[in-house]
Enzyme design. Structure first.
Site, mmCIF file in Angstrom:
data_model
loop_
_atom_site.group_PDB
_atom_site.id
_atom_site.type_symbol
_atom_site.label_atom_id
_atom_site.label_comp_id
_atom_site.label_asym_id
_atom_site.label_seq_id
_atom_site.Cartn_x
_atom_site.Cartn_y
_atom_site.Cartn_z
ATOM 1 N N GLU A 30 -5.549 -8.367 -0.627
ATOM 2 C CA GLU A 30 -6.262 -8.047 0.631
ATOM 3 C C GLU A 30 -7.733 -7.674 0.398
ATOM 4 O O GLU A 30 -8.198 -6.773 -0.416
ATOM 5 C CB GLU A 30 -5.733 -6.976 1.348
ATOM 6 C CG GLU A 30 -4.466 -7.241 2.293
ATOM 7 C CD GLU A 30 -3.779 -6.084 2.839
ATOM 8 O OE1 GLU A 30 -4.674 -5.364 3.743
ATOM 9 O OE2 GLU A 30 -2.588 -5.823 3.058
ATOM 10 N N GLU A 52 0.824 -1.163 0.082
ATOM 11 C CA GLU A 52 0.093 0.015 0.016
ATOM 12 C C GLU A 52 0.938 1.246 -0.088
ATOM 13 O O GLU A 52 0.629 2.164 1.022
ATOM 14 C CB GLU A 52 -0.990 -0.334 1.274
ATOM 15 C CG GLU A 52 -1.849 -1.089 1.088
ATOM 16 C CD GLU A 52 -2.913 -1.050 2.137
ATOM 17 O OE1 GLU A 52 -2.983 -0.279 3.094
ATOM 18 O OE2 GLU A 52 -4.253 -1.862 1.878
HETATM 19 O O1 AHR Z 1 -5.306 -6.171 7.102
HETATM 20 C C1 AHR Z 1 -5.053 -4.891 7.686
HETATM 21 C C2 AHR Z 1 -4.323 -3.737 6.873
HETATM 22 O O2 AHR Z 1 -5.202 -3.215 5.956
HETATM 23 C C3 AHR Z 1 -3.019 -4.196 6.412
HETATM 24 O O3 AHR Z 1 -2.090 -3.895 7.230
HETATM 25 C C4 AHR Z 1 -2.927 -2.897 5.501
HETATM 26 O O4 AHR Z 1 -2.316 -3.273 4.230
HETATM 27 C C5 AHR Z 1 -4.298 -2.707 5.161
HETATM 28 O O5 AHR Z 1 -4.537 -1.279 5.091
#
Ligand code: AHR
Length: 506
Positions: free
Chosen positions: A293, A174
Protein backbone atom coordinates in the site's frame (compact mmCIF):
# COMPACT_ATOMS: atom_id res chain seq x y z
CA UNK A 1 28.41 28.46 -8.32
CA UNK A 2 27.58 26.14 -11.21
CA UNK A 3 24.05 25.05 -10.37
CA UNK A 4 23.67 21.84 -12.34
CA UNK A 5 23.13 18.16 -11.67
CA UNK A 6 25.47 15.52 -13.04
CA UNK A 7 24.61 11.87 -13.39
CA UNK A 8 26.77 8.93 -14.35
CA UNK A 9 24.80 5.99 -15.62
CA UNK A 10 26.83 2.85 -16.19
CA UNK A 11 25.58 -0.36 -17.74
CA UNK A 12 27.17 -2.20 -14.81
CA UNK A 13 25.65 -0.10 -12.00
CA UNK A 14 22.83 -2.63 -11.75
CA UNK A 15 20.48 -2.85 -8.77
CA UNK A 16 18.45 -5.84 -10.02
CA UNK A 17 15.93 -6.79 -12.67
CA UNK A 18 12.69 -5.01 -11.82
CA UNK A 19 9.97 -7.47 -10.89
CA UNK A 20 6.95 -6.48 -13.04
CA UNK A 21 4.84 -6.83 -9.90
CA UNK A 22 6.37 -3.54 -8.73
CA UNK A 23 3.56 -1.97 -10.75
CA UNK A 24 0.77 -3.69 -8.86
CA UNK A 25 -2.30 -2.04 -7.37
CA UNK A 26 -5.09 -2.66 -4.91
CA UNK A 27 -8.89 -2.89 -4.86
CA UNK A 28 -10.71 -3.07 -1.55
CA UNK A 29 -14.38 -3.41 -0.76
CA UNK A 30 -14.38 0.19 0.36
CA UNK A 31 -16.47 3.15 -0.77
CA UNK A 32 -17.10 3.07 -4.51
CA UNK A 33 -14.06 1.00 -5.48
CA UNK A 34 -15.89 -2.24 -6.27
CA UNK A 35 -19.54 -1.17 -6.53
CA UNK A 36 -19.80 1.80 -8.92
CA UNK A 37 -16.08 1.57 -9.72
CA UNK A 38 -15.30 -1.72 -11.41
CA UNK A 39 -18.84 -3.17 -11.18
CA UNK A 40 -21.77 -1.14 -12.43
CA UNK A 41 -24.28 -3.34 -14.28
CA UNK A 42 -26.53 -0.40 -15.26
CA UNK A 43 -23.75 1.52 -16.94
CA UNK A 44 -23.98 1.71 -20.75
CA UNK A 45 -20.44 0.35 -20.99
CA UNK A 46 -21.01 -2.60 -18.65
CA UNK A 47 -20.11 -6.02 -20.02
CA UNK A 48 -22.17 -9.19 -19.61
CA UNK A 49 -20.86 -9.63 -16.02
CA UNK A 50 -21.64 -6.02 -15.10
CA UNK A 51 -18.04 -4.81 -15.18
CA UNK A 52 -17.30 -1.42 -16.69
CA UNK A 53 -15.41 -1.90 -19.94
CA UNK A 54 -13.99 1.62 -19.88
CA UNK A 55 -12.45 0.96 -16.44
CA UNK A 56 -10.99 -2.34 -17.62
CA UNK A 57 -9.47 -0.51 -20.59
CA UNK A 58 -7.81 2.02 -18.30
CA UNK A 59 -6.45 -0.71 -16.03
CA UNK A 60 -5.11 -2.50 -19.09
CA UNK A 61 -3.49 0.71 -20.28
CA UNK A 62 -1.71 0.94 -16.92
CA UNK A 63 -0.58 -2.66 -17.43
CA UNK A 64 -1.12 -3.59 -13.79
CA UNK A 65 0.23 -7.13 -13.34
CA UNK A 66 -1.23 -7.87 -9.90
CA UNK A 67 -4.12 -6.50 -7.81
CA UNK A 68 -4.39 -6.98 -4.06
CA UNK A 69 -7.91 -7.92 -2.85
CA UNK A 70 -10.32 -7.74 -0.93
CA UNK A 71 -8.65 -5.42 1.64
CA UNK A 72 -7.22 -3.60 3.46
CA UNK A 73 -9.05 -3.16 6.71
CA UNK A 74 -12.09 -4.77 5.07
CA UNK A 75 -10.44 -8.18 5.09
CA UNK A 76 -10.39 -8.34 8.88
CA UNK A 77 -14.12 -8.97 9.01
CA UNK A 78 -14.48 -10.71 5.64
CA UNK A 79 -16.38 -13.99 5.52
CA UNK A 80 -15.31 -15.24 2.12
CA UNK A 81 -17.97 -17.99 1.97
CA UNK A 82 -20.65 -15.27 1.91
CA UNK A 83 -19.15 -13.93 -1.31
CA UNK A 84 -19.46 -17.10 -3.42
CA UNK A 85 -22.32 -19.18 -4.80
CA UNK A 86 -25.65 -18.02 -6.27
CA UNK A 87 -25.66 -14.22 -6.07
CA UNK A 88 -29.29 -13.96 -4.92
CA UNK A 89 -28.57 -16.18 -1.91
CA UNK A 90 -25.60 -14.24 -0.65
CA UNK A 91 -26.14 -12.56 2.71
CA UNK A 92 -25.81 -8.85 3.37
CA UNK A 93 -23.44 -8.00 6.17
CA UNK A 94 -22.53 -5.06 8.34
CA UNK A 95 -19.06 -4.18 7.14
CA UNK A 96 -17.33 -2.94 10.25
CA UNK A 97 -14.05 -1.46 9.00
CA UNK A 98 -15.71 1.18 6.81
CA UNK A 99 -19.20 1.22 8.36
CA UNK A 100 -20.91 0.09 5.18
CA UNK A 101 -23.41 -2.51 4.02
CA UNK A 102 -21.72 -5.30 2.08
CA UNK A 103 -24.05 -7.02 -0.39
CA UNK A 104 -21.48 -9.66 -1.42
CA UNK A 105 -22.67 -9.28 -5.00
CA UNK A 106 -19.03 -9.25 -6.02
CA UNK A 107 -16.86 -11.86 -4.36
CA UNK A 108 -13.86 -14.10 -4.80
CA UNK A 109 -15.00 -15.71 -8.09
CA UNK A 110 -16.20 -12.52 -9.77
CA UNK A 111 -13.08 -10.65 -8.79
CA UNK A 112 -10.86 -13.39 -10.20
CA UNK A 113 -12.83 -13.02 -13.46
CA UNK A 114 -12.45 -9.22 -13.46
CA UNK A 115 -8.71 -9.50 -12.83
CA UNK A 116 -8.33 -11.87 -15.75
CA UNK A 117 -10.17 -9.46 -18.04
CA UNK A 118 -7.92 -6.67 -16.80
CA UNK A 119 -4.73 -8.63 -17.48
CA UNK A 120 -3.80 -8.92 -13.80
CA UNK A 121 -3.30 -11.71 -11.31
CA UNK A 122 -4.95 -11.59 -7.89
CA UNK A 123 -3.00 -11.10 -4.68
CA UNK A 124 -5.39 -12.44 -2.06
CA UNK A 125 -5.50 -11.40 1.59
CA UNK A 126 -6.87 -13.72 4.29
CA UNK A 127 -8.71 -12.63 7.41
CA UNK A 128 -6.41 -13.01 10.41
CA UNK A 129 -8.32 -10.38 12.38
CA UNK A 130 -11.63 -11.99 13.29
CA UNK A 131 -10.84 -15.40 11.82
CA UNK A 132 -7.83 -17.68 11.58
CA UNK A 133 -5.93 -20.68 10.27
CA UNK A 134 -8.87 -22.88 9.25
CA UNK A 135 -10.62 -20.18 7.23
CA UNK A 136 -7.42 -19.16 5.49
CA UNK A 137 -6.82 -22.81 4.54
CA UNK A 138 -10.39 -23.24 3.33
CA UNK A 139 -10.16 -20.20 1.08
CA UNK A 140 -6.87 -21.41 -0.36
CA UNK A 141 -8.37 -24.84 -0.99
CA UNK A 142 -11.36 -23.18 -2.67
CA UNK A 143 -9.14 -21.08 -4.93
CA UNK A 144 -6.23 -23.35 -5.79
CA UNK A 145 -7.03 -27.02 -5.26
CA UNK A 146 -8.02 -28.77 -8.52
CA UNK A 147 -11.00 -30.72 -7.12
CA UNK A 148 -12.25 -33.69 -5.16
CA UNK A 149 -12.38 -31.93 -1.77
CA UNK A 150 -15.04 -29.98 0.09
CA UNK A 151 -13.97 -26.46 -0.91
CA UNK A 152 -12.53 -27.17 -4.34
CA UNK A 153 -15.77 -28.97 -5.24
CA UNK A 154 -17.72 -26.01 -3.91
CA UNK A 155 -15.82 -23.81 -6.42
CA UNK A 156 -16.57 -26.26 -9.21
CA UNK A 157 -20.29 -26.32 -8.26
CA UNK A 158 -20.19 -22.53 -8.41
CA UNK A 159 -19.19 -22.76 -12.05
CA UNK A 160 -15.41 -22.49 -11.86
CA UNK A 161 -13.92 -25.79 -12.89
CA UNK A 162 -10.38 -24.48 -13.25
CA UNK A 163 -8.69 -23.32 -10.05
CA UNK A 164 -8.07 -19.58 -9.75
CA UNK A 165 -4.45 -20.47 -9.10
CA UNK A 166 -3.65 -17.49 -6.89
CA UNK A 167 0.10 -17.24 -6.28
CA UNK A 168 0.53 -14.48 -3.68
CA UNK A 169 -1.31 -14.42 -0.34
CA UNK A 170 -1.26 -11.76 2.39
CA UNK A 171 -1.47 -13.04 5.95
CA UNK A 172 -3.92 -10.44 7.24
CA UNK A 173 -3.72 -6.67 7.01
CA UNK A 174 -2.09 -4.06 9.25
CA UNK A 175 -2.35 -6.26 12.31
CA UNK A 176 -0.19 -3.80 14.30
CA UNK A 177 -2.84 -1.07 14.01
CA UNK A 178 -5.22 -0.52 16.93
CA UNK A 179 -7.93 0.32 14.36
CA UNK A 180 -7.71 -3.17 12.89
CA UNK A 181 -10.47 -5.59 13.84
CA UNK A 182 -8.71 -8.33 15.74
CA UNK A 183 -5.60 -6.17 16.25
CA UNK A 184 -2.77 -8.21 17.76
CA UNK A 185 0.47 -7.82 19.63
CA UNK A 186 3.57 -8.64 17.63
CA UNK A 187 4.02 -11.98 19.37
CA UNK A 188 0.39 -12.94 18.86
CA UNK A 189 0.57 -11.99 15.20
CA UNK A 190 3.97 -13.55 14.57
CA UNK A 191 2.79 -16.90 15.94
CA UNK A 192 -0.47 -16.78 13.99
CA UNK A 193 1.31 -15.82 10.75
CA UNK A 194 3.83 -18.63 11.25
CA UNK A 195 1.17 -21.29 11.82
CA UNK A 196 -1.21 -20.04 9.13
CA UNK A 197 1.60 -19.84 6.62
CA UNK A 198 2.84 -23.31 7.49
CA UNK A 199 -0.62 -24.81 7.05
CA UNK A 200 -1.27 -22.95 3.79
CA UNK A 201 1.99 -24.16 2.28
CA UNK A 202 0.94 -27.74 3.10
CA UNK A 203 -2.06 -27.18 0.83
CA UNK A 204 -0.11 -25.47 -1.95
CA UNK A 205 3.68 -25.28 -1.52
CA UNK A 206 4.02 -23.11 -4.61
CA UNK A 207 2.31 -20.05 -3.12
CA UNK A 208 4.19 -16.99 -1.86
CA UNK A 209 3.26 -15.49 1.49
CA UNK A 210 3.40 -11.92 2.73
CA UNK A 211 3.52 -11.26 6.47
CA UNK A 212 2.18 -7.95 7.75
CA UNK A 213 4.84 -5.43 8.56
CA UNK A 214 4.05 -2.09 10.16
CA UNK A 215 1.15 0.06 8.99
CA UNK A 216 3.60 2.91 8.43
CA UNK A 217 7.10 3.94 9.40
CA UNK A 218 5.82 6.08 12.30
CA UNK A 219 4.08 3.28 14.21
CA UNK A 220 5.42 3.12 17.78
CA UNK A 221 6.20 -0.58 17.37
CA UNK A 222 8.21 -0.09 14.15
CA UNK A 223 10.66 -1.82 13.49
CA UNK A 224 10.44 -4.18 16.46
CA UNK A 225 7.18 -5.45 14.93
CA UNK A 226 9.04 -6.68 11.82
CA UNK A 227 11.85 -8.24 13.89
CA UNK A 228 9.46 -10.11 16.19
CA UNK A 229 7.11 -11.16 13.39
CA UNK A 230 10.01 -12.64 11.46
CA UNK A 231 11.46 -14.22 14.58
CA UNK A 232 8.29 -16.31 14.62
CA UNK A 233 7.40 -16.55 10.95
CA UNK A 234 10.73 -16.49 9.08
CA UNK A 235 10.43 -20.12 7.96
CA UNK A 236 6.84 -19.73 6.71
CA UNK A 237 6.88 -16.45 4.78
CA UNK A 238 8.57 -14.93 1.75
CA UNK A 239 7.82 -11.23 2.07
CA UNK A 240 7.09 -8.64 4.70
CA UNK A 241 4.69 -5.83 3.85
CA UNK A 242 5.22 -2.07 4.02
CA UNK A 243 2.41 0.49 3.89
CA UNK A 244 2.88 4.23 3.62
CA UNK A 245 0.75 7.19 2.61
CA UNK A 246 1.98 10.78 2.57
CA UNK A 247 0.03 14.02 2.75
CA UNK A 248 0.58 17.75 2.49
CA UNK A 249 -1.90 18.90 5.11
CA UNK A 250 0.49 21.68 6.23
CA UNK A 251 0.59 23.02 2.68
CA UNK A 252 4.42 23.05 2.59
CA UNK A 253 4.99 21.73 -0.91
CA UNK A 254 8.79 21.79 -0.86
CA UNK A 255 8.81 19.66 2.26
CA UNK A 256 6.06 17.42 0.85
CA UNK A 257 8.30 16.59 -2.12
CA UNK A 258 11.02 15.47 0.30
CA UNK A 259 8.80 12.67 1.61
CA UNK A 260 10.28 10.14 -0.80
CA UNK A 261 13.45 10.36 1.30
CA UNK A 262 11.35 9.05 4.22
CA UNK A 263 10.17 6.21 1.99
CA UNK A 264 13.77 5.42 1.10
CA UNK A 265 14.74 5.31 4.78
CA UNK A 266 11.69 3.18 5.61
CA UNK A 267 12.72 0.62 2.98
CA UNK A 268 16.33 0.59 4.17
CA UNK A 269 15.25 -0.05 7.75
CA UNK A 270 12.95 -2.91 6.77
CA UNK A 271 15.68 -4.47 4.63
CA UNK A 272 18.08 -4.26 7.58
CA UNK A 273 15.48 -5.82 9.87
CA UNK A 274 14.83 -8.68 7.44
CA UNK A 275 18.57 -9.34 7.22
CA UNK A 276 18.86 -9.21 11.01
CA UNK A 277 16.09 -11.82 11.30
CA UNK A 278 17.75 -14.00 8.68
CA UNK A 279 21.11 -13.79 10.47
CA UNK A 280 19.51 -14.63 13.80
CA UNK A 281 17.86 -17.69 12.27
CA UNK A 282 21.11 -18.66 10.50
CA UNK A 283 18.75 -18.77 7.53
CA UNK A 284 19.53 -19.12 3.84
CA UNK A 285 16.35 -17.42 2.59
CA UNK A 286 16.24 -13.65 1.99
CA UNK A 287 12.97 -12.07 2.99
CA UNK A 288 11.85 -9.63 0.30
CA UNK A 289 9.63 -6.58 0.60
CA UNK A 290 6.05 -6.19 -0.58
CA UNK A 291 5.23 -2.46 -0.50
CA UNK A 292 1.59 -3.34 -0.88
CA UNK A 293 0.00 0.00 0.00
CA UNK A 294 1.55 3.29 -1.05
CA UNK A 295 0.25 6.61 -2.30
CA UNK A 296 -0.58 10.18 -1.40
CA UNK A 297 -3.64 10.31 0.85
CA UNK A 298 -4.90 13.30 2.81
CA UNK A 299 -7.36 15.35 0.76
CA UNK A 300 -10.40 13.35 1.89
CA UNK A 301 -9.32 12.47 5.43
CA UNK A 302 -11.27 14.90 7.61
CA UNK A 303 -14.47 14.52 5.63
CA UNK A 304 -14.19 10.77 5.86
CA UNK A 305 -13.57 10.74 9.61
CA UNK A 306 -16.76 12.71 10.03
CA UNK A 307 -18.74 10.53 7.64
CA UNK A 308 -17.47 7.39 9.34
CA UNK A 309 -18.70 8.64 12.70
CA UNK A 310 -22.01 10.13 11.62
CA UNK A 311 -23.17 8.05 8.73
CA UNK A 312 -26.10 5.63 8.50
CA UNK A 313 -25.27 2.14 7.21
CA UNK A 314 -25.31 2.24 3.40
CA UNK A 315 -24.04 0.43 0.34
CA UNK A 316 -20.89 1.80 -1.31
CA UNK A 317 -20.88 5.32 0.19
CA UNK A 318 -18.31 7.61 -1.47
CA UNK A 319 -15.23 7.39 0.75
CA UNK A 320 -11.56 8.34 0.42
CA UNK A 321 -12.21 10.07 -2.90
CA UNK A 322 -9.08 12.21 -2.97
CA UNK A 323 -8.82 14.55 -5.94
CA UNK A 324 -5.16 14.68 -6.79
CA UNK A 325 -3.09 17.68 -7.79
CA UNK A 326 -0.02 18.17 -9.94
CA UNK A 327 2.26 18.18 -6.88
CA UNK A 328 0.75 14.85 -5.77
CA UNK A 329 1.72 13.43 -9.18
CA UNK A 330 5.28 14.65 -8.61
CA UNK A 331 5.53 12.84 -5.27
CA UNK A 332 4.01 9.71 -6.80
CA UNK A 333 6.71 9.88 -9.50
CA UNK A 334 9.38 10.18 -6.79
CA UNK A 335 7.91 7.24 -4.90
CA UNK A 336 7.97 5.13 -8.07
CA UNK A 337 11.62 6.07 -8.62
CA UNK A 338 12.36 5.11 -5.00
CA UNK A 339 10.73 1.70 -5.50
CA UNK A 340 12.78 1.09 -8.66
CA UNK A 341 15.98 2.11 -6.85
CA UNK A 342 15.26 -0.70 -4.37
CA UNK A 343 14.37 -3.32 -6.99
CA UNK A 344 16.80 -5.77 -5.40
CA UNK A 345 14.57 -6.10 -2.33
CA UNK A 346 11.17 -4.62 -3.18
CA UNK A 347 9.66 -7.25 -5.44
CA UNK A 348 6.00 -6.34 -5.12
CA UNK A 349 4.28 -2.99 -4.70
CA UNK A 350 0.66 -1.88 -4.88
CA UNK A 351 -0.43 1.65 -5.62
CA UNK A 352 -3.33 2.00 -3.20
CA UNK A 353 -5.83 2.00 -4.59
CA UNK A 354 -6.94 1.63 -8.22
CA UNK A 355 -10.50 2.93 -8.73
CA UNK A 356 -12.38 5.75 -6.92
CA UNK A 357 -10.74 5.20 -3.53
CA UNK A 358 -7.45 7.19 -3.33
CA UNK A 359 -7.11 6.16 -6.92
CA UNK A 360 -5.63 7.02 -10.31
CA UNK A 361 -8.95 6.09 -12.00
CA UNK A 362 -12.24 7.79 -11.13
CA UNK A 363 -15.75 7.00 -12.33
CA UNK A 364 -18.72 9.32 -12.53
CA UNK A 365 -22.05 8.02 -11.27
CA UNK A 366 -25.23 7.71 -13.40
CA UNK A 367 -23.67 6.42 -16.58
CA UNK A 368 -20.88 9.00 -16.53
CA UNK A 369 -17.32 8.70 -17.73
CA UNK A 370 -14.20 7.15 -16.25
CA UNK A 371 -11.32 9.62 -16.07
CA UNK A 372 -7.64 9.85 -15.20
CA UNK A 373 -6.39 11.64 -12.11
CA UNK A 374 -3.01 13.42 -12.17
CA UNK A 375 -1.34 10.43 -10.48
CA UNK A 376 -2.46 8.15 -13.30
CA UNK A 377 0.28 9.49 -15.52
CA UNK A 378 3.47 8.93 -13.51
CA UNK A 379 2.23 5.41 -12.82
CA UNK A 380 1.55 4.87 -16.52
CA UNK A 381 5.00 6.10 -17.55
CA UNK A 382 6.77 4.02 -14.92
CA UNK A 383 4.76 0.91 -15.72
CA UNK A 384 5.30 1.37 -19.46
CA UNK A 385 8.99 2.28 -19.53
CA UNK A 386 10.24 1.02 -16.17
CA UNK A 387 10.55 -2.62 -17.22
CA UNK A 388 14.04 -4.06 -17.30
CA UNK A 389 17.04 -3.73 -15.02
CA UNK A 390 17.24 -0.83 -12.58
CA UNK A 391 20.52 1.08 -12.77
CA UNK A 392 21.54 3.31 -9.88
CA UNK A 393 23.02 6.55 -11.22
CA UNK A 394 25.94 8.24 -9.48
CA UNK A 395 24.34 11.58 -8.74
CA UNK A 396 25.63 15.03 -7.79
CA UNK A 397 22.85 17.55 -7.42
CA UNK A 398 22.37 20.96 -5.87
CA UNK A 399 20.44 21.00 -2.61
CA UNK A 400 17.03 22.42 -1.81
CA UNK A 401 16.20 23.65 1.68
CA UNK A 402 13.11 22.11 3.33
CA UNK A 403 11.36 22.83 6.62
CA UNK A 404 11.31 19.24 7.85
CA UNK A 405 13.96 17.31 5.94
CA UNK A 406 16.95 19.66 6.01
CA UNK A 407 18.76 20.17 2.69
CA UNK A 408 17.79 17.50 0.15
CA UNK A 409 19.00 16.75 -3.40
CA UNK A 410 17.02 18.68 -5.99
CA UNK A 411 17.12 15.65 -8.26
CA UNK A 412 15.53 12.23 -7.69
CA UNK A 413 16.50 9.77 -10.43
CA UNK A 414 16.88 6.21 -11.60
CA UNK A 415 17.62 4.59 -14.96
CA UNK A 416 16.11 1.41 -16.37
CA UNK A 417 17.81 -0.67 -19.03
CA UNK A 418 15.55 -2.87 -21.09
CA UNK A 419 18.13 -5.06 -22.76
CA UNK A 420 15.65 -6.99 -24.89
CA UNK A 421 14.14 -3.82 -26.36
CA UNK A 422 17.60 -2.13 -26.42
CA UNK A 423 16.15 0.82 -24.56
CA UNK A 424 17.41 2.96 -21.73
CA UNK A 425 15.02 5.21 -19.82
CA UNK A 426 15.98 7.89 -17.35
CA UNK A 427 13.31 8.88 -14.82
CA UNK A 428 14.12 12.20 -13.14
CA UNK A 429 12.20 14.59 -10.90
CA UNK A 430 13.46 18.12 -10.34
CA UNK A 431 11.81 18.71 -6.98
CA UNK A 432 13.11 22.26 -6.63
CA UNK A 433 9.96 24.35 -6.78
CA UNK A 434 11.74 27.49 -7.92
CA UNK A 435 14.80 26.70 -10.01
CA UNK A 436 15.25 25.07 -13.36
CA UNK A 437 17.89 22.32 -13.19
CA UNK A 438 20.46 21.84 -15.96
CA UNK A 439 21.23 18.13 -16.15
CA UNK A 440 24.34 16.51 -17.62
CA UNK A 441 24.23 12.72 -17.84
CA UNK A 442 27.25 10.62 -18.80
CA UNK A 443 26.16 7.25 -20.17
CA UNK A 444 28.80 4.56 -19.90
CA UNK A 445 28.31 1.44 -21.98
CA UNK A 446 25.50 3.04 -23.99
CA UNK A 447 27.64 4.68 -26.67
CA UNK A 448 25.31 3.83 -29.53
CA UNK A 449 22.16 4.98 -27.73
CA UNK A 450 20.23 7.96 -29.09
CA UNK A 451 17.51 10.04 -27.52
CA UNK A 452 14.14 9.12 -28.99
CA UNK A 453 11.73 10.98 -26.75
CA UNK A 454 11.57 13.30 -23.76
CA UNK A 455 8.24 13.22 -21.93
CA UNK A 456 7.64 15.65 -19.10
CA UNK A 457 4.96 16.53 -16.58
CA UNK A 458 5.22 20.25 -15.86
CA UNK A 459 2.79 22.88 -14.62
CA UNK A 460 2.84 26.44 -13.31
CA UNK A 461 0.14 25.44 -10.85
CA UNK A 462 1.11 22.91 -8.18
CA UNK A 463 -2.56 22.56 -7.24
CA UNK A 464 -3.85 21.87 -10.77
CA UNK A 465 -6.24 18.92 -10.91
CA UNK A 466 -7.83 16.80 -13.63
CA UNK A 467 -11.54 16.07 -13.89
CA UNK A 468 -14.00 14.19 -16.06
CA UNK A 469 -14.16 17.30 -18.25
CA UNK A 470 -10.52 18.36 -18.53
CA UNK A 471 -7.07 16.81 -18.23
CA UNK A 472 -4.68 19.75 -17.84
CA UNK A 473 -2.15 17.60 -15.93
CA UNK A 474 -0.65 15.04 -18.28
CA UNK A 475 2.71 14.30 -19.89
CA UNK A 476 3.81 16.33 -22.90
CA UNK A 477 6.60 15.80 -25.39
CA UNK A 478 9.54 18.15 -24.73
CA UNK A 479 12.21 19.40 -27.08
CA UNK A 480 15.69 20.59 -26.35
CA UNK A 481 17.60 17.65 -24.87
CA UNK A 482 20.72 16.74 -26.85
CA UNK A 483 24.09 15.07 -26.64
CA UNK A 484 27.00 17.51 -26.22
CA UNK A 485 30.44 15.89 -26.47
CA UNK A 486 28.92 12.53 -25.57
CA UNK A 487 27.01 13.88 -22.56
CA UNK A 488 23.21 14.00 -22.52
CA UNK A 489 22.13 17.52 -21.59
CA UNK A 490 18.64 18.69 -20.68
CA UNK A 491 17.21 21.57 -18.69
CA UNK A 492 14.59 20.22 -16.28
CA UNK A 493 11.92 22.74 -15.38
CA UNK A 494 11.34 23.59 -11.74
CA UNK A 495 8.90 21.05 -10.26
CA UNK A 496 8.89 18.58 -13.14
CA UNK A 497 8.86 14.84 -13.79
CA UNK A 498 10.93 13.81 -16.80
CA UNK A 499 11.19 10.59 -18.74
CA UNK A 500 14.10 10.59 -21.18
CA UNK A 501 13.96 7.62 -23.53
CA UNK A 502 16.93 6.34 -25.50
CA UNK A 503 17.29 3.50 -27.96
CA UNK A 504 20.29 1.74 -29.40
CA UNK A 505 20.99 2.74 -32.93
CA UNK A 506 21.15 -0.58 -34.77
O1 AHR B 1 -6.17 1.88 1.57
C1 AHR B 1 -7.01 2.35 2.59
C2 AHR B 1 -6.71 1.71 3.93
O2 AHR B 1 -5.45 2.14 4.36
C3 AHR B 1 -6.60 0.21 3.94
O3 AHR B 1 -7.83 -0.42 4.12
C4 AHR B 1 -5.72 -0.05 5.13
O4 AHR B 1 -4.97 -1.22 4.99
C5 AHR B 1 -4.87 1.19 5.24
O5 AHR B 1 -4.85 1.70 6.51
Amino acid sequence: MNREATLTIDRDFTVAPIDPRLYGSFIEHLGRAVYDGIYCPDHPLADEQGFRRDVIDLVRELNVPIVRYPGGNFVSSFYWEDSVGPAEQRPRRLELAWRSLETNRIGVDEFAGWAKKSGAEVMMAVNLGTRGIADACNLLEYCNHPGGTKYSDMRIRNGHKAPHDIRVWCLGNEMDGPWQLGHKTMDEYGRLAAETGRAMKLIDPSIELVACGSSNGKMPTFPQWEATTLEHAYDSVDYISLHQYYGNAKGDSQDFLARCDDMDQFIRTVVATCDFAQAKKRGKKKIHLSFDEWNVWFHSKEDDDDRMANRPWQIAPPLLEDHYTFEDALLVAEMLITLMRHADRVKLACLAQLVNVIAPIMTEANGGAAWKQTIYYPFLLASRYGRGTALLPLLHAPKVRTSGHGDVDALVAVAVHNEAARELTLFAVNRDLNEELPLRATLRGFERYELTEWLAMESDDLKAENSALAQPVRPCAREGAAFEDGTLCARLRAASFNVLRLRENA
